[in-house]
Design an enzyme around this catalytic site. Structure first.
Site, short mmCIF file in Angstrom:
data_model
loop_
_atom_site.label_atom_id
_atom_site.label_comp_id
_atom_site.label_asym_id
_atom_site.label_seq_id
_atom_site.Cartn_x
_atom_site.Cartn_y
_atom_site.Cartn_z
N ASP B 12 0.87 -1.17 0.00
CA ASP B 12 0.00 0.00 0.00
C ASP B 12 0.91 1.22 0.00
OD1 ASP B 12 -2.06 -1.75 0.18
OD2 ASP B 12 -2.80 -1.08 2.13
N ASP B 131 -14.12 -5.41 -3.80
CA ASP B 131 -14.16 -5.34 -2.33
C ASP B 131 -15.54 -5.81 -1.90
OD1 ASP B 131 -11.64 -4.29 -2.42
OD2 ASP B 131 -12.26 -2.21 -2.08
#
Lengths: 210, 257
Positions: B12, B131
């Site tokens: 990330d 997601d």
């Protein structure tokens, strides 16, 4: 000093191919180019490619590179990668059927989705490459080394004598081809870490004799 | 022997640094992306994924340079996701050296974008990131819906149907993250992973929840994932990618060692 040409016809990520070649070329310059002059004057030529085969072929034709590719493939160490391998065949079933450069007699087929339950296509990831011949491009690469693949179509040459390697997914298919000064691979050596860099190094050092 | 199951460390990235949020809140600094990518490459990572967690305009320029820097030193496949909204965004990342580009919220806003991108660049380089969150009540058959904007925004779209639709639109791979599990270190949502993997014909990457090595093995064996993605168990030195592969191999999973 001569150079290594990576044929640029606007399809796919050529930066990785050129960076990987530079890593192993011992200072020999690597040029990503669509200029026929620079391709014809190179010592070694790499023909990469990814994406849909019809658009790839259309770009090669639009840039007037068909004859240039035929010419260098007849006389210089020449490496086809992925679509750059598939385009060397007679015909591909992709995009409703596309005629290739016919440097190898044979066809390009889609993986048989019914060959195994839950078969995933594209064939994506690291698979074993079983060398079927001894060749300068396999030097210092262990048998059954893993290389990175990402493709939904595979080549099927008419003559088994041009097969340089096979891979299983789940059936056996041709993952490398050779003929005289031409070598072509379905996997991506530029993305295959040590084994891939070794193959590119072998190519750069190759005089074109099988 | 055949195709190996893949382990994909996920970085990330925010403002040019690797960070890892626990359920997107607690951000810890985990280092320089180029150095982290090189370390994972040496440990035998099969691919590396970069996720731009801020996805602002400025951050995208930073990402592009970062991908260029990594791609000239690390010769394994690289995926970039986060804030990819246009064909031009895809092109920029591919030209910078990414092999695959992840599309998430923009696919929900405009599914045709996925079709457009795959027609232009090929299915092999388009990963649709999904997601999903479980929305069924206890006792009901399990049902998941997709959420966007880092799990904050419900869409009312069924996750399994969405996965199938994205494959029809040309996605070459799915990156499936359980928003219930992400950051919890309690393992993947195996039911979700298996349901999606069985429903589609393209590879599925399981993501969200890895806390121990066995979770990775379970993702493949029980969840039927083709690849497993993890961040924190690798970032803070708890485990190396090689340890993870050895553990998977010891339980009969084919890996690249």
């Amino acid at each position: 000093m001569q150079h290594i040409a990576v044929i640029d016809y606007g399809m796919g990520n050529l930066r990785s191919v050129s960076k990987a070649l530079e890593t192993v070329s011992n200072g020999v310059p690597v040029e990503v180019t669509s200029d026929p002059e620079r391709i014809l004057s190179a010592s070694h030529v790499v023909f990469p490619g990814q994406g849909a085969i019809r658009s790839c072929l259309a770009e090669v034709q639009r840039l007037g590179l068909t004859d240039v590719i035929r010419q260098v493939a007849a006389e210089k160490p020449f490496l086809g990668i992925c679509i750059g391998m598939q385009l060397l065949m007679t015909h591909s079933d992709e995009n409703g059927g596309v005629d290739g450069l016919n440097l190898f007699a044979g066809h390009v087929h889609h993986f048989d989705m019914n060959a195994a339950p839950h078969l995933k296509v594209p064939h994506m990831g690291w698979n074993q490459v079983h060398q079927t011949i001894s060749h300068p491009l396999w030097k210092n690469i262990e048998l059954d080394s893993r290389f990175y693949f990402v493709h939904s179509y595979y080549v099927k040459p008419n003559d088994d004598k041009v097969i340089a390697a096979t891979t299983e997914y789940p059936a056996k298919f041709t993952s490398a081809l050779y003929k005289d000064n031409i070598f072509a691979v379905q996997f991506h050596p530029e993305k295959s870490h040590h084994a891939g860099l070794q193959l590119l190094k072998n190519f750069v050092n190759w005089d074109g004799q099988p | 022997m055949g195709l190996a199951k893949r382990i994909i460390p996920c970085l990330d990235v925010d403002n040019g640094r690797v960070v890892k949020g626990v359920q997107f809140v607690d951000i810890r600094d985990a280092g320089d992306p180029v150095e982290v990518a090189k370390r994972y490459n040496e440990q035998g990572a099969d691919e590396i994924t970069f996720l731009d967690i801020r996805a602002t305009h400025d951050n995208r320029d930073t990402m592009e340079h970062l991908v260029e820097a990594v791609a000239s030193q690390v010769f394994i496949p690289l995926t970039v996701g986060g804030g990819i909204r246009t064909v031009e965004d895809v092109r920029r990342m591919l030209n910078a050296g990414a092999d695959k580009v992840g599309i998430n919220s923009a696919a929900v806003a405009n599914p045709e974008f996925v079709r457009e991108a795959t027609e232009k660049f090929g299915s092999q380089c388009i990963v649709v990131a999904i997601d999903a969150k479980c929305v069924s009540a206890e006792g009901e058959p399990k049902r998941w819906e997709i959420f966007t904007h880092g799990g904050r925004k419900p869409t009312g779209i069924d996750a399994i149907e969405w996965a199938k639709k994205m494959v029809d639109f040309g996605a070459g791979e799915l990156l499936l993250t359980s928003m219930d599990k992400d950051g919890t270190k309690s393992g993947f949502d195996l039911e979700l992973t298996r349901a999606v993997s069985d429903a589609v014909t393209v590879p599925v990457i399981a993501s969200g929840g890895v806390g121990k090595l066995q979770d990775l093995t379970d993702g493949v064996k029980i969840g039927r994932a083709d690849a497993v993605l993890a961040a924190s168990i690798f970032h803070f030195g708890e485990h190396t990618v090689e340890e993870a592969k050895r553990q998977m191999a010891s339980q009969g999973i084919e890996v690249r060692l």
